[in-house]
Design an enzyme around this catalytic site. Structure first.
Site, short mmCIF file in Angstrom:
data_model
loop_
_atom_site.label_atom_id
_atom_site.label_comp_id
_atom_site.label_asym_id
_atom_site.label_seq_id
_atom_site.Cartn_x
_atom_site.Cartn_y
_atom_site.Cartn_z
N ASP A 163 -81.89 -41.70 -62.46
CA ASP A 163 -81.39 -42.12 -61.15
C ASP A 163 -82.53 -42.30 -60.16
O ASP A 163 -83.58 -41.66 -60.26
CB ASP A 163 -80.35 -41.13 -60.61
CG ASP A 163 -80.90 -39.73 -60.42
OD1 ASP A 163 -81.74 -39.29 -61.24
OD2 ASP A 163 -80.48 -39.05 -59.44
N GLU A 184 -80.69 -36.20 -60.41
CA GLU A 184 -81.82 -35.44 -59.86
C GLU A 184 -82.03 -35.76 -58.39
O GLU A 184 -82.34 -34.88 -57.59
CB GLU A 184 -83.10 -35.75 -60.64
CG GLU A 184 -84.23 -34.76 -60.42
CD GLU A 184 -85.09 -35.05 -59.20
OE1 GLU A 184 -85.85 -34.16 -58.77
OE2 GLU A 184 -85.04 -36.19 -58.68
#
Length: 375
Positions: free
Chosen positions: A68, A133
């Site tokens: 991400d 994250e």
């Protein structure tokens, strides 16, 4: 075009704004299948994770990372479209180039080449990849680690691919991180007309006084491994929308990045004591703390430092500065954890970028770490 650059471009072209993986983990799993890595996709809530493992014997070396990325910001301000993965003058441009799709590509190609060169290496290799994250990090690495602990899969060494380098790839690695403790402070006042302040009580003024005291504190001096604890306000909200009304309430979000010289309990006590010096009608909603961690000199630090020196000629610096990482979820298992990635100068910025040469250099370092630990 090198295989690392080619794979990094493929990853950047997937618009995986947190928590969307956008197919990146499938690309990684497909690339490693021929090298003998078995993929286990794990979905928690809206978060996708993948655990890729080759081998079932000890010791286990894990590469950890995230697919991400943060939002792009104003696209019109980018020199090149943020998901175009444009290469110009030896620079790869795009969201995630440095944080951390470049590292993921280097991990993949390093593992591929290592297995080709040493198919009968000792131990096992795994990759722990999440798409959570940059967001809340509630359903990513922490959940996968819980599952691994339940299955008694023990991680001996872990390389987290966060962009740690300052000026040159490999000049700085993180062997620990300070803890993180956040809170939302709500201050209650008395609403009224700005022309009659004696009939009201302005919570913004109270907040300003509290922040001044908190900001002036010396929380600790740190130690030889960790910088001192710091306090910052990230959001402040109040007001009714009218310019002639004293509001009834003010809220602010704050965060302390704390060294092991302070504890969660001592910080909470000091924050409350300082608030009460100014005002008693308030409450604090504390977030779940992230604990500090540190990997002492030993097998992993030595292997990483030697690999960096072999590939780059640099003597790396050990550091615990900066924000948190998913290493905080892995270190409590007893694993030795090091963070190593490319130059972090443009991370989260418009026009994020990484030098193409640094990608191959990073892949070479990762491959040398594998050789140092598993041969």
């Amino acid at each position: 075009m090198s295989s690392t650059l080619d794979f990094a471009r493929n990853l950047i072209r997937q618009p995986s704004v947190t928590p969307d993986d956008a197919g990146c983990q499938d690309l990684i799993a497909d690339a490693l299948q021929s090298a003998g890595f078995k993929a286990e996709f794990l979905t928690y809530g809206e978060v996708r994770n993948v655990w890729l493992r080759r081998g079932q014997v000890d010791p286990l070396l894990v590469f950890a990372g995230h697919t991400d990325v943060v939002p792009t910001g104003p696209i019109g301000q980018w020199h090149y479209p943020p998901f175009s993965a444009t290469v110009q003058d030896g620079i790869l441009h795009g969201r995630g180039a440095a944080d951390m799709k470049g590292s993921l590509a280097a991990m993949v190609t390093a593992c591929q080449q290592f297995v080709v060169n040493h198919p009968n290496h000792r131990g096992s290799i795994a990759l722990l990849i999440t798409s959570d994250e940059e967001g809340p990090a509630n359903n990513g690495t922490v959940k996968v680690v819980e599952m691994l602990c339940d299955r008694e899969e023990i991680i001996d060494w872990c390389i987290v691919g966060e962009p740690t380098s300052r000026e040159q790839t490999g000049d700085v690695i993180k062997n620990g991180r300070r803890g993180s403790l956040g809170g939302k402070l709500t201050i209650h006042g008395v609403q009224g007309h700005v022309a009659y302040p004696h009939l009201a009580d302005n919570p913004i003024h109270r907040a300003a006084n509290i922040v001044t005291r908190l900001d002036a504190q010396t929380w600790d001096e740190g130690n030889e491994f960790f910088p001192p604890t710091t306090f910052q306000v990230s959001n402040l909200n109040s007001g009714t929308g009218a310019s002639n009304v004293i509001p009834a309430q003010a809220t602010l979000d704050f965060n302390l990045r704390y060294s092991p010289e302070s504890s969660v309990e001592s910080i909470k006590e000091r924050v409350n004591a300082l608030c009460q010096q100014v005002w008693t009608d308030y409450e604090i909603d504390w977030s779940k703390p992230n604990l500090p961690f540190q990997t002492q000199s030993g097998e992993l630090v030595d292997a990483v430092s030697a690999a960096i020196y072999t590939v780059t000629g640099l003597t790396t610096e050990l550091s615990t500065e900066g924000g948190t990482s998913d290493g905080r979820f892995i270190a409590p298992t007893g694993a030795q954890v090091i963070e190593l990635g490319p130059v972090n100068r443009t991370i989260h910025q418009i026009n994020e970028q990484v030098a193409v040469a640094d990608l191959d250099k990073l892949a070479g370092i990762y491959q040398k770490i594998l050789e140092n630990l598993l041969l």
